[in-house]
Design an enzyme around this catalytic site. Structure first.
Site, PDB file in Angstrom:
ATOM      1  N   LYS A   1      24.850  35.336  48.140  1.00  0.00           N
ATOM      2  CA  LYS A   1      26.231  35.225  48.632  1.00  0.00           C
ATOM      3  C   LYS A   1      26.938  36.585  48.608  1.00  0.00           C
ATOM      4  CE  LYS A   1      29.470  33.921  45.787  1.00  0.00           C
ATOM      5  NZ  LYS A   1      30.505  35.002  45.780  1.00  0.00           N
TER       6      LYS A   1
ATOM      7  N   LYS B   1      35.791  45.060  45.132  1.00  0.00           N
ATOM      8  CA  LYS B   1      34.798  44.178  44.513  1.00  0.00           C
ATOM      9  C   LYS B   1      33.492  44.220  45.304  1.00  0.00           C
ATOM     10  CE  LYS B   1      33.012  41.186  41.685  1.00  0.00           C
ATOM     11  NZ  LYS B   1      33.478  39.807  41.519  1.00  0.00           N
TER      12      LYS B   1
ATOM     13  N   THR C   1      34.588  36.442  44.646  1.00  0.00           N
ATOM     14  CA  THR C   1      34.185  37.503  45.563  1.00  0.00           C
ATOM     15  C   THR C   1      34.241  36.956  46.978  1.00  0.00           C
ATOM     16  OG1 THR C   1      32.720  38.470  43.896  1.00  0.00           O
ATOM     17  CG2 THR C   1      32.352  39.105  46.201  1.00  0.00           C
TER      18      THR C   1
END
Length: 309
Positions: free
Chosen positions: A251, A183, A107
């Site tokens: 994150k 995503k 990602t």
């Protein structure tokens, strides 16, 4: 150590390297191997490499086999690690043969994916922006969903890996960036759903609803989600073996909020969920399964979750 002649003899079957043998990468490597691809596995944890080779993974160092790879599948944690694998001091792109493909699964921000595509293309290497979803179990059975974008040539070059590892491949555009954008949308929902599941389960406990009864009932009602059905049983079992770590979400949701900021878009629900993961990490739970975010709520409400003393 392979000799140069042995390396030169590595031709014939499609040859891939999966770099990053965590819960998702290991499953992808297993799926490629099961589908008949010559598959090398690499990780910073030597025991993972040894384990994969014992299951039939091909031997050889990454430096030795980079020049004969058809595809390099990068399943590391973030953009920094992806760039290091591709272009760092021991980066593989300069050693890969022209026409081979990098399939990048972490990602990352869409602009990073576009930058990597440009750098790979300049070296004669195709780049497929290919974030993945589905969890470790589906990775191991070749049933992932892949949100992919890249040139037609990149898709063609990566097709054997896609066929082996994915049940569904969404072809989202002819250039990198679109896959990573999708995503980010998925991670917004997934991260929020896990935190909301934890909030709902522990809220139910304050009203006398046992966690196991919560799962039994809500998983059959309109309030359910895939994340609820997948993660809530971890809480019921008191098992926080990290299939997906708490540490992933600061994150990933951080990336979502960075993208939102660049688009002048307010994402307050994402921001609220992020704070719960940060609190969980601050409690020392970062390496536990992300269902452990429920422990934040339990601590604040004075609740005892299953498995806790």
């Amino acid at each position: 150590m392979l000799s140069l002649n042995e390396v030169h003899e590595m031709t014939g079957p499609f040859r891939t390297a999966v770099i990053g043998l965590g819960s998702m990468g290991y499953g992808i490597a297993q799926s490629c191997l099961r589908d008949g691809l010559v598959t090398h596995g690499f990780d910073v944890v030597p025991s993972q490499v040894e384990r994969f080779q014992c299951e039939g993974g091909a031997a050889g160092s990454l430096h030795e086999i980079a020049r004969v790879l058809d595809a390099a599948v990068i399943v590391v944690l973030n953009a920094e690690q992806t760039e290091e694998v591709l272009f760092g001091d021991k980066g593989i792109v300069p050693e890969m043969r022209k026409g081979s493909v990098v399939m990048a699964c972490a990602t990352v921000p869409p602009q990073f994916a576009r930058d990597m595509e440009a750098r790979c293309n300049a070296a004669g290497i195709h780049y497929l922006d290919a974030p993945i979803s589905g969890g470790s179990a589906r990775a191991a059975t070749g049933q992932l969903s892949v949100m992919a974008s890249g040139s037609a040539d990149a898709f063609t070059a990566a097709r054997p890996v896609l066929d082996a590892a994915a049940e569904t491949v969404f072809e989202l555009g002819d250039a990198a960036g679109a896959g990573s954008a999708m995503k980010a949308v998925n991670q917004l929902l997934a991260g929020v759903h896990i935190a909301t599941m934890a909030e709902a389960l522990t809220f139910g406990m304050t009203q006398g609803v046992a966690p196991e009864k919560f799962v039994e009932v809500i998983s059959q009602c309109a309030g359910t989600s895939w994340m609820l059905e997948n993660r809530a049983p971890h809480i019921v079992a008191g098992d926080y073996t990290p299939l997906s770590q708490v540490n992933i979400w600061p994150k990933d949701l951080g990336i979502v909020l960075d993208i939102a900021k660049s688009a002048s878009f307010s994402a307050p629900i994402t921001a609220a969920a992020l704070q719960q993961y940060l609190a969980a990490a601050g409690m020392g739970l970062g390496r536990e399964d992300d269902a452990a975010v429920a422990k934040v709520y339990a601590r604040n409400a004075g609740l005892t979750l299953p498995g806790d003393a």
